[in-house]
Enzyme design. Structure first.
Site, PDB file in Angstrom:
ATOM      1  N   LYS A  41       0.844  -1.204   0.000  1.00  0.00           N
ATOM      2  CA  LYS A  41       0.000   0.000   0.000  1.00  0.00           C
ATOM      3  C   LYS A  41       0.880   1.256   0.000  1.00  0.00           C
ATOM      4  CE  LYS A  41      -1.801   1.582   4.055  1.00  0.00           C
ATOM      5  NZ  LYS A  41      -1.435   2.988   4.342  1.00  0.00           N
ATOM      6  N   ASN A  42       1.868   1.285   0.878  1.00  0.00           N
ATOM      7  CA  ASN A  42       2.632   2.521   1.051  1.00  0.00           C
ATOM      8  C   ASN A  42       3.671   2.760  -0.055  1.00  0.00           C
ATOM      9  OD1 ASN A  42       1.070   3.111   3.203  1.00  0.00           O
ATOM     10  ND2 ASN A  42       2.569   2.558   4.775  1.00  0.00           N
ATOM     11  N   ARG A  75      -4.736  10.781   4.368  1.00  0.00           N
ATOM     12  CA  ARG A  75      -3.723  11.819   4.484  1.00  0.00           C
ATOM     13  C   ARG A  75      -2.676  11.748   3.373  1.00  0.00           C
ATOM     14  NH1 ARG A  75      -3.406  14.061   9.315  1.00  0.00           N
ATOM     15  NH2 ARG A  75      -1.226  14.539   8.900  1.00  0.00           N
ATOM     16  N   CYS A 100      -5.409  13.280  13.322  1.00  0.00           N
ATOM     17  CA  CYS A 100      -5.342  11.856  12.992  1.00  0.00           C
ATOM     18  C   CYS A 100      -5.396  11.059  14.284  1.00  0.00           C
ATOM     19  CB  CYS A 100      -4.033  11.599  12.259  1.00  0.00           C
ATOM     20  SG  CYS A 100      -3.742   9.875  11.895  1.00  0.00           S
ATOM     21  N   ARG A 143       0.616  14.547  13.346  1.00  0.00           N
ATOM     22  CA  ARG A 143       1.041  14.343  11.957  1.00  0.00           C
ATOM     23  C   ARG A 143       1.001  15.608  11.083  1.00  0.00           C
ATOM     24  NH1 ARG A 143      -1.367   8.760   9.751  1.00  0.00           N
ATOM     25  NH2 ARG A 143       0.472   8.876   8.421  1.00  0.00           N
ATOM     26  N   ASP A 158       4.336   0.623  12.282  1.00  0.00           N
ATOM     27  CA  ASP A 158       3.156  -0.041  11.720  1.00  0.00           C
ATOM     28  C   ASP A 158       3.036  -1.505  12.158  1.00  0.00           C
ATOM     29  OD1 ASP A 158       2.411   2.279  10.475  1.00  0.00           O
ATOM     30  OD2 ASP A 158       3.192   1.734   8.507  1.00  0.00           O
ATOM     31  N   ARG A 191      -8.696  -0.322   4.371  1.00  0.00           N
ATOM     32  CA  ARG A 191      -7.763   0.640   3.783  1.00  0.00           C
ATOM     33  C   ARG A 191      -6.415  -0.011   3.527  1.00  0.00           C
ATOM     34  NH1 ARG A 191      -6.780   5.434   7.363  1.00  0.00           N
ATOM     35  NH2 ARG A 191      -5.375   5.731   5.623  1.00  0.00           N
TER      36      ARG A 191
HETATM   37  N1  EPU Z   1       6.360  14.691  10.957  1.00  0.00           N
HETATM   38  C1  EPU Z   1       6.504  16.022  11.237  1.00  0.00           C
HETATM   39  N2  EPU Z   1       6.421  16.922  10.201  1.00  0.00           N
HETATM   40  C2  EPU Z   1       6.212  16.529   8.927  1.00  0.00           C
HETATM   41  C3  EPU Z   1       6.072  15.166   8.640  1.00  0.00           C
HETATM   42  C4  EPU Z   1       6.157  14.257   9.684  1.00  0.00           C
HETATM   43  O1  EPU Z   1       6.678  16.389  12.375  1.00  0.00           O
HETATM   44  O2  EPU Z   1       6.142  17.400   8.043  1.00  0.00           O
HETATM   45  C5  EPU Z   1       6.439  13.692  12.051  1.00  0.00           C
HETATM   46  C6  EPU Z   1       5.117  12.943  12.260  1.00  0.00           C
HETATM   47  O3  EPU Z   1       4.218  13.666  13.063  1.00  0.00           O
HETATM   48  C7  EPU Z   1       5.595  11.662  12.916  1.00  0.00           C
HETATM   49  C8  EPU Z   1       6.970  11.441  12.250  1.00  0.00           C
HETATM   50  O4  EPU Z   1       7.336  12.680  11.679  1.00  0.00           O
HETATM   51  O5  EPU Z   1       5.764  11.821  14.292  1.00  0.00           O
HETATM   52  C9  EPU Z   1       6.996  10.381  11.186  1.00  0.00           C
HETATM   53  O6  EPU Z   1       5.908  10.555  10.301  1.00  0.00           O
HETATM   54  P1  EPU Z   1       6.022  10.280   8.730  1.00  0.00           P
HETATM   55  O7  EPU Z   1       5.926  11.562   8.018  1.00  0.00           O
HETATM   56  O8  EPU Z   1       7.175   9.399   8.449  1.00  0.00           O
HETATM   57  O9  EPU Z   1       4.680   9.472   8.475  1.00  0.00           O
HETATM   58  P2  EPU Z   1       3.871   9.489   7.131  1.00  0.00           P
HETATM   59  O10 EPU Z   1       4.801   9.678   6.015  1.00  0.00           O
HETATM   60  O11 EPU Z   1       2.709  10.389   7.263  1.00  0.00           O
HETATM   61  C10 EPU Z   1       4.117   6.944   6.577  1.00  0.00           C
HETATM   62  C11 EPU Z   1       3.172   5.785   6.367  1.00  0.00           C
HETATM   63  C12 EPU Z   1       2.550   5.412   7.707  1.00  0.00           C
HETATM   64  C13 EPU Z   1       3.681   5.039   8.675  1.00  0.00           C
HETATM   65  C14 EPU Z   1       4.673   6.193   8.802  1.00  0.00           C
HETATM   66  C15 EPU Z   1       5.875   5.857   9.650  1.00  0.00           C
HETATM   67  C16 EPU Z   1       2.429   6.123   4.099  1.00  0.00           C
HETATM   68  C17 EPU Z   1       1.332   6.461   3.162  1.00  0.00           C
HETATM   69  N3  EPU Z   1       2.153   6.181   5.414  1.00  0.00           N
HETATM   70  O12 EPU Z   1       3.309   8.005   7.093  1.00  0.00           O
HETATM   71  O13 EPU Z   1       1.731   4.273   7.466  1.00  0.00           O
HETATM   72  O14 EPU Z   1       3.153   4.748   9.943  1.00  0.00           O
HETATM   73  O15 EPU Z   1       5.144   6.574   7.487  1.00  0.00           O
HETATM   74  O16 EPU Z   1       6.557   4.770   9.133  1.00  0.00           O
HETATM   75  O17 EPU Z   1       3.517   5.774   3.657  1.00  0.00           O
HETATM   76  C18 EPU Z   1      -0.069   2.832   7.829  1.00  0.00           C
HETATM   77  O18 EPU Z   1       0.220   2.274   6.757  1.00  0.00           O
HETATM   78  O19 EPU Z   1      -0.903   2.345   8.653  1.00  0.00           O
HETATM   79  C19 EPU Z   1       0.580   4.083   8.184  1.00  0.00           C
HETATM   80  C20 EPU Z   1       0.102   4.896   9.124  1.00  0.00           C
END
Ligand code: EPU
Length: 420
Positions: free
Chosen positions: A22-23, A93, A117, A122, A307, A399
């Site tokens: 998915k990701n 998101r 969220c 996030r 995850d 999802r």
């Molecule tokens: N963060 C910030 N600022 C930003 C972006 C992130 O502070 O601009 C913080 C977040 O709040 C969090 C940390 O950085 O504390 C890591 O978040 P990240 O941005 O890596 O998460 P994401 O990219 O929104 C992806 C996966 C998630 C997975 C996380 C961590 C996708 C579509 N989603 O989310 O997947 O948990 O990385 O590995 O790739 C899931 O599949 O269930 C899922 C939630």
């Protein structure tokens, strides 16, 4: 709203196939916005989130042809809108992933700011800060990000404060069509980032270092069409392995990539699982034994993924001994714990740590899913509980897990979906 009813107590035993990631699918679908010619993507999982991104592209006027095996051909030459509306972003998101490609290719984008969220605040500040450093003008008006660039984005040295997966992906996609060289430092090293970089390189991008913490992107004039198969879903793989371990069972997962699961397999080994693996399969056998509790700390790849945290917590509820699980990525990712305690688990949350004393068995209760991985963990809890567990709000599970009840039934679980 559909529910899952699980009659616990069956030891899982059997073979299943793992779906595409998915990701990986989400950023790669967004990356098609960068191409001048059609891009074909295969091994996409049939999931709600993938459908949402396809719908988002369709609403922009992008042409999509989907075959019965979820292979999608995307042609962006017909694009008319450069917007991601709130009604879609609020359901997923990851819609933010269209921001970088739209801006880099078409010079403009209007994307709803994702809201709160269930697992943490996030924010997307690092995405926006990086794009600004590459020359974008960004304003947030009425909950929407309005981004534009006069000519083209330009290369920049970007040092990310926090490791962010979709942030790294968004900036890498934007930089692929920028003037000059971009360096992303403290980049996410997740396999999904590498898969995206491989796809972009096939489209003609010039990206090196994906999979390390510094990614170098030399911008190119245009990107072309290609054909790309997404990697197997490592989180789906890990979820079924943990489900088998919790039920003292045996499982063979096929069409996966064991090299993406080192940290997870190491923990399952500590839990007492007998693990064998080949190039694209993993077999786990508990030989009927109760798992031993594991302690772990989540962190960005290659460490233990956040995850997988909820699923390991579910296994610990019925394991021998005490497991201490610390969540370092998201601030509010223990919503499943209260539900598990209602099923007779003995878990105490202190700050970002869940201390779980294993019990003999759980008892069925009606429980409610709050996010995708929490739902998966409640299904595992249902598999090891006495009686019929009803998991509500399973739209979360749809999802991220393709055909979960069919796959679990193949493994011998007693699980059925009931429409509300
Ligand atoms: N963060 C910030 N600022 C930003 C972006 C992130 O502070 O601009 C913080 C977040 O709040 C969090 C940390 O950085 O504390 C890591 O978040 P990240 O941005 O890596 O998460 P994401 O990219 O929104 C992806 C996966 C998630 C997975 C996380 C961590 C996708 C579509 N989603 O989310 O997947 O948990 O990385 O590995 O790739 C899931 O599949 O269930 C899922 C939630």
């Amino acid at each position: 709203m559909d529910r899952l009813i699980i009659t616990g107590g069956n030891r899982l035993d059997g073979d299943i196939r793992i779906s595409g990631s998915k990701n990986s699918s989400l950023p790669i679908l967004a990356a098609t916005l960068l191409a001048e010619q059609p891009v074909t993507i295969g091994n996409l999982p049939h999931l709600q989130d993938v459908t949402t991104l396809i719908e988002l592209l369709g609403r922009m006027g992008v042409q999509l042809v989907i075959d019965d095996r979820m292979q999608v051909e995307v042609d962006v030459s017909t694009i008319q809108e450069f917007q991601a509306p709130y009604e879609l972003v609020k359901t997923m998101r990851a819609s933010i992933l269209v921001l970088g490609p739209l801006l880099a290719h078409f010079g403009k984008a209007v994307v709803s700011l994702p809201g709160g969220c269930a697992i943490g605040s996030r924010p997307v500040d690092l995405h926006l800060r990086g794009l600004k450093a590459m020359g974008a003008d960004i304003d947030v008006v009425d909950g929407y990000i309005h981004a534009s660039v006069k000519k083209r984005l330009h290369g920049a040295r970007l040092v990310l404060d926090t490791v962010t997966v979709t942030g790294t992906e968004n900036l890498m996609m934007a930089a692929a069509l920028a003037d000059g060289v971009t360096y992303i430092e403290n980049a996410a090293r997740e396999p999904e980032v590498v898969d995206l970089a491989n796809c972009l390189n096939k489209m003609g991008a010039n990206i090196t270092g994906a999979g390390t913490d510094t990614i170098t992107i030399e911008g190119v004039e245009t990107l072309n069409g290609t054909n790309h198969q997404v990697i197997p879903d490592r989180i789906e793989t890990g979820t079924y392995l943990i489900a088998a371990a919790a039920t003292r069972g045996r499982i063979k997962v096929k069409d996966t990539d064991p090299t993406l699961l080192d940290a997870v397999l190491q923990k399952l080994g500590e839990a007492g699982a007998d693990i064998t693996q080949g190039e694209n399969w993993i077999e786990l056998d508990m030989h009927g034994e109760r798992p031993k509790a594991v302690s772990l700390k989540t962190a960005p790849y290659p460490a233990l993924p956040t995850d997988m945290q909820a699923q390991f917590t579910a296994m610990n509820t019925v394991a021998e001994g005490t497991g201490v699980i610390t969540e370092t990525v998201f601030e509010n990712r223990f919503m499943h714990v209260q539900e598990m305690n209602r099923m007779g688990a003995n878990i105490d949350v202190q700050g970002n740590t869940a201390i779980c004393q294993g019990v003999d068995h759980l008892k069925a209760a009606p429980v409610m899913a709050t996010d995708l991985r929490a739902s998966a963990s409640l299904v595992i809890a249902g598999l090891v509980a006495e009686g019929d567990t009803c998991v509500d709000r399973i739209y979360h599970i749809d999802r991220g897990y393709e055909c979960i009840e069919e796959k679990l039934q193949l493994l011998g679980a007693s699980i059925r979906r009931v429409p509300a």
